[in-house]
Design an enzyme around this catalytic site. Sequence first.
Site, short mmCIF file in Angstrom:
data_model
loop_
_atom_site.label_atom_id
_atom_site.label_comp_id
_atom_site.label_asym_id
_atom_site.label_seq_id
_atom_site.Cartn_x
_atom_site.Cartn_y
_atom_site.Cartn_z
N GLU A 190 0.84 -1.20 0.00
CA GLU A 190 0.00 0.00 0.00
C GLU A 190 0.88 1.25 0.00
O GLU A 190 1.85 1.33 0.73
CB GLU A 190 -0.92 -0.03 1.23
CG GLU A 190 -1.88 1.13 1.31
CD GLU A 190 -2.65 1.33 0.00
OE1 GLU A 190 -3.30 0.40 -0.47
OE2 GLU A 190 -2.57 2.44 -0.56
N PHE A 191 0.49 2.23 -0.82
CA PHE A 191 1.30 3.45 -0.94
C PHE A 191 0.58 4.70 -0.43
O PHE A 191 1.06 5.81 -0.62
CB PHE A 191 1.72 3.65 -2.40
CG PHE A 191 2.56 2.52 -2.92
CD1 PHE A 191 3.93 2.50 -2.69
CD2 PHE A 191 1.99 1.45 -3.60
CE1 PHE A 191 4.71 1.43 -3.14
CE2 PHE A 191 2.76 0.39 -4.06
CZ PHE A 191 4.12 0.38 -3.83
N ARG A 242 -0.80 7.78 1.76
CA ARG A 242 -0.15 8.63 2.76
C ARG A 242 -1.19 9.09 3.76
O ARG A 242 -2.30 9.46 3.35
CB ARG A 242 0.47 9.86 2.11
CG ARG A 242 1.58 9.58 1.14
CD ARG A 242 1.81 10.75 0.21
NE ARG A 242 0.62 11.03 -0.59
CZ ARG A 242 0.50 12.06 -1.42
NH1 ARG A 242 1.46 12.94 -1.53
NH2 ARG A 242 -0.61 12.24 -2.12
N ASN A 254 9.90 3.61 -0.40
CA ASN A 254 9.98 4.44 0.81
C ASN A 254 11.42 4.82 1.12
O ASN A 254 11.69 5.94 1.56
CB ASN A 254 9.33 3.73 2.00
CG ASN A 254 7.83 4.01 2.06
OD1 ASN A 254 7.29 4.65 1.16
ND2 ASN A 254 7.17 3.55 3.09
N CYS A 300 6.09 5.11 9.08
CA CYS A 300 6.55 4.36 7.90
C CYS A 300 8.03 4.56 7.56
O CYS A 300 8.79 3.60 7.62
CB CYS A 300 5.68 4.72 6.70
SG CYS A 300 4.02 4.06 6.87
N ARG A 352 3.30 8.51 15.89
CA ARG A 352 4.37 7.51 15.92
C ARG A 352 5.66 8.08 15.32
O ARG A 352 5.66 8.57 14.21
CB ARG A 352 3.94 6.25 15.18
CG ARG A 352 2.84 5.49 15.93
CD ARG A 352 2.35 4.30 15.15
NE ARG A 352 1.51 4.67 14.04
CZ ARG A 352 0.88 3.77 13.24
NH1 ARG A 352 1.02 2.49 13.47
NH2 ARG A 352 0.12 4.17 12.25
P1 NAD Z 1 -2.05 0.46 12.69
O1 NAD Z 1 -1.22 0.20 13.89
O2 NAD Z 1 -2.78 1.75 12.56
O3 NAD Z 1 -3.10 -0.71 12.50
C1 NAD Z 1 -2.83 -2.07 12.66
C2 NAD Z 1 -4.06 -2.73 13.25
O4 NAD Z 1 -3.88 -4.15 13.26
C3 NAD Z 1 -4.34 -2.34 14.70
O5 NAD Z 1 -5.64 -1.80 14.81
C4 NAD Z 1 -4.20 -3.65 15.48
O6 NAD Z 1 -5.10 -3.75 16.58
C5 NAD Z 1 -4.55 -4.66 14.40
N1 NAD Z 1 -4.11 -6.04 14.66
C6 NAD Z 1 -2.94 -6.48 15.16
N2 NAD Z 1 -2.95 -7.81 15.26
C7 NAD Z 1 -4.14 -8.24 14.82
C8 NAD Z 1 -4.76 -9.52 14.67
N3 NAD Z 1 -4.13 -10.65 15.03
N4 NAD Z 1 -6.00 -9.58 14.19
C9 NAD Z 1 -6.66 -8.45 13.83
N5 NAD Z 1 -6.15 -7.23 13.96
C10 NAD Z 1 -4.89 -7.12 14.45
O7 NAD Z 1 -1.05 0.27 11.45
P2 NAD Z 1 -1.13 0.97 10.01
O8 NAD Z 1 -0.53 2.32 10.07
O9 NAD Z 1 -2.48 0.79 9.44
O10 NAD Z 1 -0.10 0.05 9.21
C11 NAD Z 1 -0.40 -1.27 8.85
C12 NAD Z 1 0.64 -1.73 7.85
O11 NAD Z 1 0.56 -0.95 6.65
C13 NAD Z 1 2.09 -1.58 8.33
O12 NAD Z 1 2.85 -2.63 7.82
C14 NAD Z 1 2.53 -0.28 7.69
O13 NAD Z 1 3.90 -0.21 7.49
C15 NAD Z 1 1.80 -0.33 6.37
N6 NAD Z 1 1.56 0.98 5.76
C16 NAD Z 1 1.18 2.02 6.53
C17 NAD Z 1 0.92 3.25 5.95
C18 NAD Z 1 0.52 4.43 6.80
O14 NAD Z 1 0.57 5.55 6.27
N7 NAD Z 1 0.14 4.24 8.04
C19 NAD Z 1 1.03 3.41 4.56
C20 NAD Z 1 1.38 2.30 3.78
C21 NAD Z 1 1.65 1.09 4.40
#
Ligand code: NAD
Length: 429
Positions: free
Chosen positions: A151-152, A154, A208, A260, A327
Site C-alpha cells: 500500500e502506498f 499517505r 519508501n 513508515c 508515531r
Molecule cells: P495500525 O497500527 O494503525 O493498525 C494495525 C491494526 O492491526 C491495529 O488496529 C491492530 O489492533 C490490528 N491487529 C494487530 N494484530 C491483529 C490480529 N491478530 N488480528 C486483527 N487485527 C490485528 O497500522 P497501520 O498504520 O495501518 O499500518 C499497517 C501496515 O501498513 C504496516 O505494515 C505499515 O507499514 C503499512 N503501511 C502504513 C501506511 C501508513 O501511512 N500508516 C502506509 C502504507 C503502508
Amino acid sequence: MKNISVIGTGYVGLVAGTCFAELGNNVICADVDLKKIESLNNGICPIYEPGLDELIGKNVKAKRLSFTTDLDKAVNDSDLIFIAVGTPPKESGEADLSYVERVARQISSFAKKPKIVVEKSTVPVETCEKIETVLNRNSNGISFEVVSNPEFLREGTAVEDFMKPDRVVVGCRSEHAKKEMEELYAPLKAPIIFTDVKSAEIIKHASNSFLATKISFINGVANLCEQVGADVEKVAEGMGYDKRIGRSFLYAGIGYGGSCFPKDVSAFVSICDKHGYDFALLKEVQKINKLQRINFIKKIESSLWVVKGKTIAVLGLSFKPNTDDMRDAPSIDIINALQSEGAVIKAFDPVAMEKAKPFLPKIQYCRDEFEACAKADALVILTEWPRFKKIDLKKLKQAMNSNIVLDGRNIFDQAEMKKLGFNYISIGR
Ligand code: NAD
C-alpha cells in the site's frame, strides 16, 4: 462485487476496507482491538483522516461495510482476505512480523475453503513465502495463495491516494489471483503493475527508502547552505524544475518521522544486511535524519542560551500535517530533550493533542496558537499545518515574551519575518 475481509483496522486497513466498499464490494473489517471496533460500530472513526468519516458512514448505511472482532466470521464470509496489521520495528531495526504470523495462523485455522490471502502490510522480501508456509502448514488440506499488494497511501490524504493511486502493485503467481486482483482494482483506472511476489515486496521498501533518501539529501544540502549563507529553498526550487529530479520530497526540515519511513528504511537495511549486502547509502540517510533533530535542538539551545526555566511554545506535534499520528514524530524527541533541560512546554496541534498525551504527558496542551505563545520565550514550529502559515504574526509577537521563532519546517518568508521584528531561525537558509 467481491466478498472481502481486511484483518487489521488501522490507518491502512480501515481506509482500504472502506474504499473497497465504496467500489461496491462487501467488506468486513476485523481487528483484535475491541475498543476500536466498538467505536466504529457506534459510528465514531478512531483516527483522523480527511473524508474517511463520511465514507465509512455511507458504506455502513449501504450495508457494504461492517466491523467485527470475530476473525472466524471475517475469514469465512470472504474470498479475498487482506492482511493489514502493523509491522513495527524491533530494537534491532528488523520488522517485527509477529502480528502478520499470528494472522496467518488464525486464517489457516479458521478457513473452511481455499482463499486468496493478500498481504498489504509493509513487509520485508520473502515474507509472503513464509506466510504461505504457515497457512498451508496449519490448514486441513485447504490451499491458499498469497498475493503481495503493498500500500502506498499517505496519512492525511489516504482516501484520495487510495482511490487515485499512481499505480497498484500486485505480486502473484497464478492467473486466478491475477484476474481477481485485476477485477478488484479495475474501477480505479490506475496502472496495475503485475510482478512476481518478491519484486512486489521490494517495490514498497525500495520506494519508501528512495523517498527518505531524497529528504536526507536535501537536508544535507541545507546544512551546507547554512554554512555558506545560501538558501536551500531556492536550491530545491532550482533542482526541482529538472523533470528527472522533481520538486516533491525536496523539503529541508527536521527530518522524516512517522510510522513508515523510519521503520521501513531500518527494515530494508536489515533485510539487505541479512542477505549479505551492506546498503551503506541508506545507513547514511538514517544518520542525516537523526542529526537533523539533534541540530535543531542545538539551534534552540543556542538561541535561548539558557533553556532551564524558559517557556517554549510548540506549534505542531504530529509527524506531518493533516494527521493525528504521533508515531516517531520528531516533536517527541525535541520536546523530551528540551524538557530534560528544564524548559516548560506549551503546545498546540489542530488534531494530534489527544494522541500526543501518552507520548508527551508533561506538557501544557493549549486551545490555540495564541494560548501556546502567550508569554513564551521562544516559538518552535515542528509541523507545517496549513493554518500556521496564515497566522496573524503581529498578534503572535505581541503575545510572546521574546521575538525568537525557530521554524523546523520553513513555513515563513524570511524577509517578512525580519520586517516584523522576529529573530527568525529556520533550516538551510
Ligand atoms: P495500525 O497500527 O494503525 O493498525 C494495525 C491494526 O492491526 C491495529 O488496529 C491492530 O489492533 C490490528 N491487529 C494487530 N494484530 C491483529 C490480529 N491478530 N488480528 C486483527 N487485527 C490485528 O497500522 P497501520 O498504520 O495501518 O499500518 C499497517 C501496515 O501498513 C504496516 O505494515 C505499515 O507499514 C503499512 N503501511 C502504513 C501506511 C501508513 O501511512 N500508516 C502506509 C502504507 C503502508
